[in-house]
Design an enzyme around this catalytic site. Sequence first.
Site, PDB file in Angstrom:
ATOM      1  N   CYS B   3       0.845  -1.199   0.000  1.00 22.92           N
ATOM      2  CA  CYS B   3       0.000   0.000   0.000  1.00 22.92           C
ATOM      3  C   CYS B   3       0.877   1.244   0.000  1.00 22.92           C
ATOM      4  O   CYS B   3       2.087   1.163   0.189  1.00 22.92           O
ATOM      5  CB  CYS B   3      -0.900   0.005   1.221  1.00 22.92           C
ATOM      6  SG  CYS B   3       0.064   0.087   2.738  1.00 22.92           S
ATOM      7  N   CYS B   6       3.224   1.867   2.866  1.00 18.83           N
ATOM      8  CA  CYS B   6       4.528   1.212   2.870  1.00 18.83           C
ATOM      9  C   CYS B   6       5.596   2.139   2.275  1.00 18.83           C
ATOM     10  O   CYS B   6       6.761   2.083   2.663  1.00 18.83           O
ATOM     11  CB  CYS B   6       4.487  -0.074   2.049  1.00 18.83           C
ATOM     12  SG  CYS B   6       3.244  -1.229   2.602  1.00 18.83           S
ATOM     13  N   ASP B 416       3.154  -0.716 -49.671  1.00 25.85           N
ATOM     14  CA  ASP B 416       2.730   0.664 -49.826  1.00 25.85           C
ATOM     15  C   ASP B 416       3.838   1.353 -50.628  1.00 25.85           C
ATOM     16  O   ASP B 416       4.998   0.977 -50.521  1.00 25.85           O
ATOM     17  CB  ASP B 416       2.588   1.303 -48.437  1.00 25.85           C
ATOM     18  CG  ASP B 416       2.176   2.751 -48.536  1.00 25.85           C
ATOM     19  OD1 ASP B 416       1.210   3.020 -49.264  1.00 25.85           O
ATOM     20  OD2 ASP B 416       2.825   3.603 -47.905  1.00 25.85           O
ATOM     21  N   ASP B 614       4.321   2.070 -43.393  1.00 29.03           N
ATOM     22  CA  ASP B 614       5.083   2.836 -42.401  1.00 29.03           C
ATOM     23  C   ASP B 614       4.595   2.616 -40.970  1.00 29.03           C
ATOM     24  O   ASP B 614       5.190   3.102 -40.024  1.00 29.03           O
ATOM     25  CB  ASP B 614       5.071   4.327 -42.733  1.00 29.03           C
ATOM     26  CG  ASP B 614       3.673   4.909 -42.745  1.00 29.03           C
ATOM     27  OD1 ASP B 614       2.749   4.250 -42.228  1.00 29.03           O
ATOM     28  OD2 ASP B 614       3.495   6.015 -43.275  1.00 29.03           O
ATOM     29  N   ASP B 618      -0.631   3.371 -42.364  1.00 26.44           N
ATOM     30  CA  ASP B 618      -1.126   2.090 -42.859  1.00 26.44           C
ATOM     31  C   ASP B 618      -1.594   1.172 -41.743  1.00 26.44           C
ATOM     32  O   ASP B 618      -1.787  -0.017 -41.972  1.00 26.44           O
ATOM     33  CB  ASP B 618      -0.001   1.367 -43.626  1.00 26.44           C
ATOM     34  CG  ASP B 618       0.603   2.243 -44.681  1.00 26.44           C
ATOM     35  OD1 ASP B 618      -0.173   2.865 -45.411  1.00 26.44           O
ATOM     36  OD2 ASP B 618       1.831   2.310 -44.763  1.00 26.44           O
TER      37      ASP B 618
END
Lengths: 115, 731
Positions: B3, B6, B416, B614, B618
Amino acid sequence: MANLLALLLIGFIVWWFWLAKPSRRKAVTDSIDVIVDGGVYTPAVIEVTQDKPVILNFIRRDASPCAEKVIFAEMDVSADLPLDQEKKLELNPHQKGEFDFTCQMGMYRGKLIVK
Amino acid sequence: MSCAGCVATVEEALQKAPGVSVASVNFAEHTADVNGEADVEALIKAVEAAGYEAAELKGSDEEAQEKEAAELTYYRQLLKKSAVAAVVGVPLFVMGLFGAMPGMSGSGRLFWLVVAALSLFVLIYSGGRFFSGAWKSFKNHNANMDTLIALGTGTAWAYSMLITLIPDLVPEQARHVYFEAAVIIIALINFGSALEMRARGKTSEAIKRLIGLQPKTARVMRDGQELDVPIEQVGLDDTLRLRPGEKIAVDGVIIDGHTRVDESMLTGEPMPVEKQIGDEVVGGTINKSGSVLFRATRIGKDTALAQIIEMVRQAQNSKPAIGRLVDKIAAVFVPTVLIIAVLTFMVWFNFGPEPKAAYVLVTTMTVLIIACPCALGLATPISIMVGVGKAAEFGVLIRNGEALQRAGQLTTVVLDKTGTVTEGLPAVTELISVAGDQSELLRLAASLEVGSEHPLAEAIVSAAKQRGLELKSVQNFSAMAGHGVSGELDGQQVLLGNRKLMSDEQIDISEHTELAQSLATQAQTPMYLAVAGRYAGIVAVADPVKQDSKTAIERLHLAGLKVVMLTGDNVATAQAVAKQVGVDEVMAEVLPEDKANKVAELQRHGEVVAMVGDGINDAPALARADVGFAIGTGTDVAIESADITLMRGSLHGVADAIAISKATLSNIKQNLFGAFIYNSLGIPVAAGVLFPFTGLLLNPVIAGAAMAMSSVTVVSNANRLRMFKPRGAQS
């Protein structure tokens, strides 16, 4: 007599390794230590809550290379476990179900149950 | 720590440690950053005294060294255990071969009792881990290799002990003991594990090489002084000094000086790259000439190199579909072998010749010993480890084993155009003005495009800046994907775009239709400009084809793949580029959102499709494809949409990835075939199926040797991949 014992043994193998489920489950809320030693994860069955992040602290005690990786194949998560050191693995399971975690060869076997 | 409370406790504990000036704990990371001159051990003790555990955070290099040291220790332990077992077992084995074993009576009994004690010592010292592992697994309803070895050797020892203590229990001809078999099997399995461990060390060489790129120290500016500190102590925004010949410690931005940096490890580009103030530098690359200062922008696990290492590590641990199927078999393998062993017992007990007890024991023990789940379990992951590492050597980062498997099954590669086939750095090549004023035409086009992020727009704006043209301010700017842009300049509507845009806006471009066609056939992209509804001229832009695109596409053809080029560009320009590089099919004038549909269309026709782009524009098409390849620039490691990232920006990476995938898959299949054949032939032979025809039974010691070597064979076969070089690869 020997044949009967052998048949009983086969029945026991089927029941013990395939049908009976390990009764010891450990429910985790935030973090838990998982000891990797002697061919088993302790605890081997860990129960967590869906969408609640938990930290699994893997502590590898087995020097054998078989124990050096832990892989949650269905969750695409894995870690290399250094010997005698803690390796934190943070998981945030989004899907309910039972997911195996194993060593690279599938000999160490554990189960993560997401509820 | 469980927690936030701590955090305060641990911080307080650290603050009180001698020499600590500031301690800050990060709850999410479970780490503490401590400044001062404190001893690490003292800090760990302080945290432990507060009721928590702590360990020093180490760099990957240090971790790798520790791992190697631990492996070496374990390797030596295995050899020692094997040697101890061999010292006891080999003389007994040799005595047995020459028939020099004493009987069970008189002093012979004493001899065997001593042997029993010695072999028990060996089983505990050299084979204890098999027994403890088997027991722990059993308690967890699990069975593994330990189970088989422990049962095999344990049964042999227990039976032999029984014969030694109560020889009358079995007929005289069955009074044979198997202490030496149990001990030699333990020796062989330990020796096999040691060999396997050595071979496995080589499978992670790729990661070791990547880790080796990281320097161990960095020169940091602290209080006006330059200090050499361990790389783990470099903080975000620290200023670092970089001298000629040094490796760059972390990612950063140059703030003083200029230099040339060798980035070949990331980009594959052999020529050093000029770097000046404001330029980024990447950790692990090498400073060639100048001395510069740079500010750390990414440290620790956030650096590009750390991400590459993590990605390779994760991919090495992942499993493709073929591996998951094997996992299912491996999960039921050992209990199945146990059942086969019991069935073997039953068959020999009921139908075997005398002495039945000896035959039952030998066959049952041999079945347990020869079965090797490890060879089966190792077959896939060990090849994936080597394959993924090999790909990384070629600048190919594979996200997971699934992608590696699918890359070997591709039938079509969709490329592409811009930035993939071409350089992605277009430049203005022609200005054709109706009014005859080229500068005004460029000024209008650049003023309009200044707000656009399209690569062609950048080329136009850059050309205007080079000519020193003053740009106008644009109002009501609008970008129409796949068509062009529009806006108002000096109150007039200005359009810049392709033929489709002009047609939609009913602007007559017939004056230059033929000229535009001619430009397009020379791989130039003509963009039409219209002012106030009237056609004003053409701005032509060309993007040079990458030098190695043609040879890379030839390699894809040689691999039997169809190559398709996809572009938003006009048909004529696309075809001109296609002709230069030799693609099979062109899909031109495709809107960005339609790229994924085109990929899906190919898939519907039964093609297994790779999309190469890229990774940003894309992304949908990359995600739709069976394998998405993103062409990166060396540091774009975490391209989420991609299954495979090509760090070196070359199409050769696609051919390399496919070749490595095929080689890895073939290696996995060899391993699986070997492991299945070994087990499916070995187990029946061990059970004695040949005995009725030949009268021969497999010696349990031979079974132990075969079992020990089967895993070594699988790992050694995977290691062959380390020598693999894709045909036609550039590096």
